[in-house]
Design an enzyme around this catalytic site. Structure first.
Site, PDB file in Angstrom:
ATOM      1  N   ASP A 186       0.846  -1.186   0.000  1.00 45.78           N
ATOM      2  CA  ASP A 186       0.000   0.000   0.000  1.00 45.78           C
ATOM      3  C   ASP A 186       0.894   1.253   0.000  1.00 45.78           C
ATOM      4  O   ASP A 186       2.086   1.182   0.326  1.00 45.78           O
ATOM      5  CB  ASP A 186      -0.895  -0.036   1.234  1.00 45.78           C
ATOM      6  CG  ASP A 186      -1.773   1.182   1.360  1.00 45.78           C
ATOM      7  OD1 ASP A 186      -2.408   1.567   0.366  1.00 45.78           O
ATOM      8  OD2 ASP A 186      -1.790   1.783   2.459  1.00 45.78           O
TER       9      ASP A 186
ATOM     10  N   ASP B  44      -0.328   5.152   0.909  1.00 44.55           N
ATOM     11  CA  ASP B  44      -0.627   6.112   1.969  1.00 44.55           C
ATOM     12  C   ASP B  44      -0.853   5.394   3.295  1.00 44.55           C
ATOM     13  O   ASP B  44      -1.669   4.469   3.403  1.00 44.55           O
ATOM     14  CB  ASP B  44      -1.873   6.920   1.610  1.00 44.55           C
ATOM     15  CG  ASP B  44      -1.710   7.664   0.285  1.00 44.55           C
ATOM     16  OD1 ASP B  44      -0.584   7.702  -0.230  1.00 44.55           O
ATOM     17  OD2 ASP B  44      -2.719   8.187  -0.234  1.00 44.55           O
TER      18      ASP B  44
ATOM     19  N   ASP C   9      -1.924  -0.614   5.864  1.00 42.94           N
ATOM     20  CA  ASP C   9      -2.272  -0.064   7.174  1.00 42.94           C
ATOM     21  C   ASP C   9      -3.759  -0.152   7.483  1.00 42.94           C
ATOM     22  O   ASP C   9      -4.189   0.310   8.543  1.00 42.94           O
ATOM     23  CB  ASP C   9      -1.831   1.407   7.262  1.00 42.94           C
ATOM     24  CG  ASP C   9      -2.632   2.312   6.332  1.00 42.94           C
ATOM     25  OD1 ASP C   9      -2.798   1.937   5.142  1.00 42.94           O
ATOM     26  OD2 ASP C   9      -3.092   3.371   6.782  1.00 42.94           O
TER      27      ASP C   9
END
Length: 369
Positions: free
Chosen positions: A8, A10, A128
């Site tokens: 990922d 961001d 996240d």
């Protein structure tokens, strides 16, 4: 086979701002430890693929040009340090659109799902959010969710250092067994099977192999000891096999003991353990092929609550699930010393065989163990 990390952006590579949009240069802030971690992961042979949801990208609220500048700088900075992503996949849809390309859906990754040239077992998703965890499940790979309790250092440790641990839970109508094993950590061994002397022998394996071992068993001792001893051996062998993984970098045989006669195979992890009048000898090979040879006889039928006839049966069962070849012999007069010598000798041989050499070579000309 290739190992792929689906990463990922961001919140994983760079911090995510309160408005969830990296639309200007001043919002770029690297997540701590990210850069050295990616370099180590690349050096360990992982291919990096970026997979990112960018809500509403290309709309008036998030123009493409506002994304391209900061993203381009991010990629340039990474590449200048040697970090290269094989592919960057971005889905611009909004959650309400239910796009098949939006994580955790796998639309952007169809070409990977159709490709059998990469290892699902060795690959992972790093992100996240819960959507990254779900994406990993949809791809059939491991998930690492970055947060307060899991940073890049821990992820690298899990993927590169390859901690060799296993947790086995085995339940039948006869026994319920739990085994926790860590080949790279020494700890006081723990065994609780309902057979006191057998517990003592299992603890010898943990102690003298230099590993962390905990084993618990609830068995049908009202019938007899057979199922408990046999099933503990099967569960322990399974745990050893799982913890060893692909066996790269291990000794496999280890170093030949200086006291071994010339007839012993070179490099065999052969150990002699004396206990007063008794002498036990063990030679093992983590070959991927189960085989057991035993030479010895015990002067009495039981030691404590353990029938001595179950001692060779324990090691035979251990070999079956560990996929290990073991030659074990013992001579002496005191059955307690002889049995304990057997367990200690196997443990010391195992300690040498599982030791890491510091490299990643597979100790086999076949290319597999």
């Amino acid at each position: 086979m290739r190992k792929i990390l689906f990463v990922d952006r961001d919140g994983t590579l760079i911090h995510e701002p309160p408005d969830f949009q990296i639309d200007c240069y001043t919002k770029i802030r690297f997540v701590e430890g990210m850069l050295p971690a990616l370099l180590r992961l690349q050096a360990a042979g992982y291919t990096l693929v970026m997979v990112s949801n960018q809500d509403g990208l290309g709309t008036d609220a998030f123009p493409q040009r506002d994304f391209d500048g900061p993203h381009g700088l991010l990629m340039q900075l990474l590449e200048s340090q040697g970090v290269r992503f094989a592919e960057v996949l971005v889905d611009p849809s909004l959650p309400t659109e239910n796009s098949p390309n939006r994580k955790p859906a796998t639309g952007m990754l169809r070409h990977y799902l159709a490709d059998d040239g990469w290892s699902r077992a060795a690959s992972a998703v790093i992100g996240d959010r819960e959507s990254d965890v779900q994406l990993a499940a949809n791809l059939g790979v491991r998930a690492f969710r970055i947060g307060p309790e899991l940073g890049w250092d821990a992820i690298v440790h899990a993927l590169v250092d390859r901690p060799r641990t296993a947790r086995v839970r085995r339940a039948t109508r006869e026994t319920r067994i739990a085994v926790d094993l860590d080949l790279d950590r020494s700890a006081e061994p723990s065994a609780d099977t309902g057979i006191g002397y057998f517990d003592h022998m299992l603890e010898q394996i943990g102690k003298h192999a230099g590993i962390a071992l905990a084993i618990r068993c609830e068995g049908d001792l009202e019938v007899d000891e057979h199922h408990t001893v046999e099933d503990c051996a099967l569960a322990l062998g399974q745990a050893l096999r799982e913890a060893l993984g692909d066996k790269r970098g291990i000794g496999r045989y280890g170093d030949a003991d200086a006291t071994v006669p010339d007839a012993a195979p070179a490099g065999t992890a052969r150990v002699r353990v004396p206990m007063d009048e008794s002498l036990a000898s063990a030679a093992l090979d983590l070959s991927g092929r189960p085989y057991f040879v035993f030479d010895g006889s015990f002067p009495r039928e039981r030691v404590g609550g353990l029938p001595t006839e179950l001692v060779p049966h324990f090691f035979r069962s251990f070999c079956e699930t560990a996929l290990m070849s073991l030659h074990l012999s013992v001579r002496g007069e005191n059955a307690h010393h002889m049995v304990e010598g057997c367990f200690k000798a196997v443990a010391r041989a195992l300690r040498t065989a599982v030791a890491r050499s510091g490299g990643t070579d597979l100790p086999s000309t076949k290319g597999t163990l």
